[in-house]
Scaffold this active site. Structure first.
Site, short mmCIF file in Angstrom:
data_model
loop_
_atom_site.label_atom_id
_atom_site.label_comp_id
_atom_site.label_asym_id
_atom_site.label_seq_id
_atom_site.Cartn_x
_atom_site.Cartn_y
_atom_site.Cartn_z
N VAL A 24 -89.66 -91.37 -81.74
CA VAL A 24 -90.42 -91.16 -80.50
C VAL A 24 -89.41 -90.90 -79.39
O VAL A 24 -88.41 -91.61 -79.27
CB VAL A 24 -91.30 -92.39 -80.17
CG1 VAL A 24 -92.14 -92.12 -78.93
CG2 VAL A 24 -92.20 -92.73 -81.34
N LYS B 138 -85.40 -93.05 -86.67
CA LYS B 138 -84.20 -92.85 -85.85
C LYS B 138 -82.99 -93.45 -86.59
O LYS B 138 -81.92 -92.87 -86.60
CB LYS B 138 -84.33 -93.47 -84.46
CG LYS B 138 -83.07 -93.20 -83.62
CD LYS B 138 -83.23 -93.64 -82.21
CE LYS B 138 -83.21 -95.14 -82.08
NZ LYS B 138 -81.91 -95.75 -82.47
N SER C 54 -84.76 -96.30 -77.67
CA SER C 54 -83.88 -97.26 -78.34
C SER C 54 -83.75 -98.47 -77.42
O SER C 54 -83.70 -98.31 -76.19
CB SER C 54 -82.49 -96.62 -78.53
OG SER C 54 -81.53 -97.61 -78.78
N GLN D 287 -80.33 -96.31 -92.35
CA GLN D 287 -80.91 -97.62 -92.66
C GLN D 287 -82.16 -97.44 -93.52
O GLN D 287 -82.37 -98.12 -94.52
CB GLN D 287 -81.25 -98.33 -91.35
CG GLN D 287 -82.21 -99.49 -91.47
CD GLN D 287 -82.39 -100.22 -90.15
OE1 GLN D 287 -81.50 -100.89 -89.69
NE2 GLN D 287 -83.56 -100.10 -89.54
N HIS E 158 -91.08 -98.70 -81.10
CA HIS E 158 -91.59 -99.84 -81.88
C HIS E 158 -93.13 -99.82 -81.89
O HIS E 158 -93.75 -100.11 -82.92
CB HIS E 158 -91.14 -101.17 -81.28
CG HIS E 158 -89.67 -101.42 -81.36
ND1 HIS E 158 -88.87 -101.55 -80.25
CD2 HIS E 158 -88.84 -101.57 -82.43
CE1 HIS E 158 -87.62 -101.78 -80.62
NE2 HIS E 158 -87.57 -101.78 -81.93
#
Ligand code: PAF
Length: 290
Positions: A180, A153, A189, A157, A37
């Site tokens: 990452v 990832k 995650s 989506q 993030h």
């Protein structure tokens, strides 16, 4: 950093920033923030001069037997982390009642893309992408971004959101942030938090599988059987792993490929359960031109 809790306040705030001539960047998340993030926030800061991070665990993208209840939550910790890295102007963290008026079960209008949702994760998570597309459109309506950043990832989506923006003519630029990885190769995650230490060390098989398949494709391997077997065997070498899928799909349409056509861009993708924790990973490959 402002913490905004309701859609009305968020819309007023975004209107004000737009009137000041700011370029608004958005990083939608469900919290449980990690390095992945933070790399998206960094990217948003390069693309915009005013960055909002949303933190909302969206009930409508979880199936009845999925991990909505156990999904990692910690607004205070997430906000502290964002304060530490700096450069985030606002956090939009609505509660369910403000975000879905009357509650999520009262939602009657949905964004769907049945064709591209039926592959990969969509096969095992019916309704998931309907929930994702709808919540992201609602987040766009609340935060009014010029540009929005999503992690690659969750590549299915990302591709579906790109399509939603295109087909609904939304005036928003979408940017994809690279995956990452931890030193072991495991992709960051939020769900990694729910792995035991044994599961976590075995979970590196996901990245090994997709990266090996993508490397083989770029080296000229043409047999889909061999590539799929390579991914499946790699995953199955982890005693705690339960494979959900290992597939090669077209990078534009998400259709499973029947043949590796020179010049095509494809995605090697896997989904694997460790106990109740479902992890996904992928690697993009360009089929060499002969
Ligand atoms: O990728 C996620 O964290 C979620 O699917 C998103 C885009 C924030 C929508 O809830």
């Amino acid at each position: 950093m402002e913490i905004i809790k309701t859609v009305t306040e968020m819309q007023a705030y975004a209107d004000q920033k737009r009137a000041e001539g700011r370029i608004l960047g958005l990083v939608p998340t469900m919290g449980g923030l990690h390095e992945g993030h933070l790399s998206l926030v960094k990217l948003a800061k390069e693309e915009a001069d005013h960055v909002t991070v949303t933190i909302f665990v969206n009930p409508t993208q979880f199936g009845p037997n999925e991990d909505y209840e156990t999904y990692p939550r910690g607004l205070e910790r997430d906000c502290r982390l964002l304060e530490t890295i700096g450069g985030v102007s606002a956090v939009f963290a609505p509660d369910e009642a403000s975000f879905y008026p009357g509650g999520a079960d009262q939602q009657r209008v949905w964004v769907v893309c049945p064709e591209m949702s039926k592959y990969l994760c969509g096969k095992d998570r019916p309704g998931h992408f309907r929930g994702v597309l709808t919540v992201v459109l609602k987040l766009f309506a609340a935060c009014k971004p010029h540009v929005s950043v999503f992690g690659l990832k969750d590549i299915q989506q990302y591709i579906l959101l790109k399509r939603m923006i295109h087909d609904l003519s939304l005036n928003i630029r979408i940017v994809g942030g690279s995956i990452v990885r931890e030193p072991s190769g495991l992709a960051f995650s939020s769900r990694n938090e729910n792995l035991s230490s044994n599961e976590r060390s075995q979970a590196q098989v996901l990245s090994k599988a997709v990266i090996a398949a993508a490397d083989m494709i770029e080296l000229g391997e043409k047999s889909l059987e061999r590539l799929t077997a390579l991914m499946m065997n790699t995953i199955q070498s982890a005693s705690l792993a339960k494979l959900q899928y290992a597939e090669i799909v077209d990078a534009n349409t998400l259709h499973p490929v029947e043949k590796l056509i020179p010049g095509a861009r494809v995605i090697a993708a896997v989904a694997v359960y460790f106990g109740d924790v479902r992890l996904i990973d992928n690697a993009i490959a360009d089929v060499p031109v002969e």
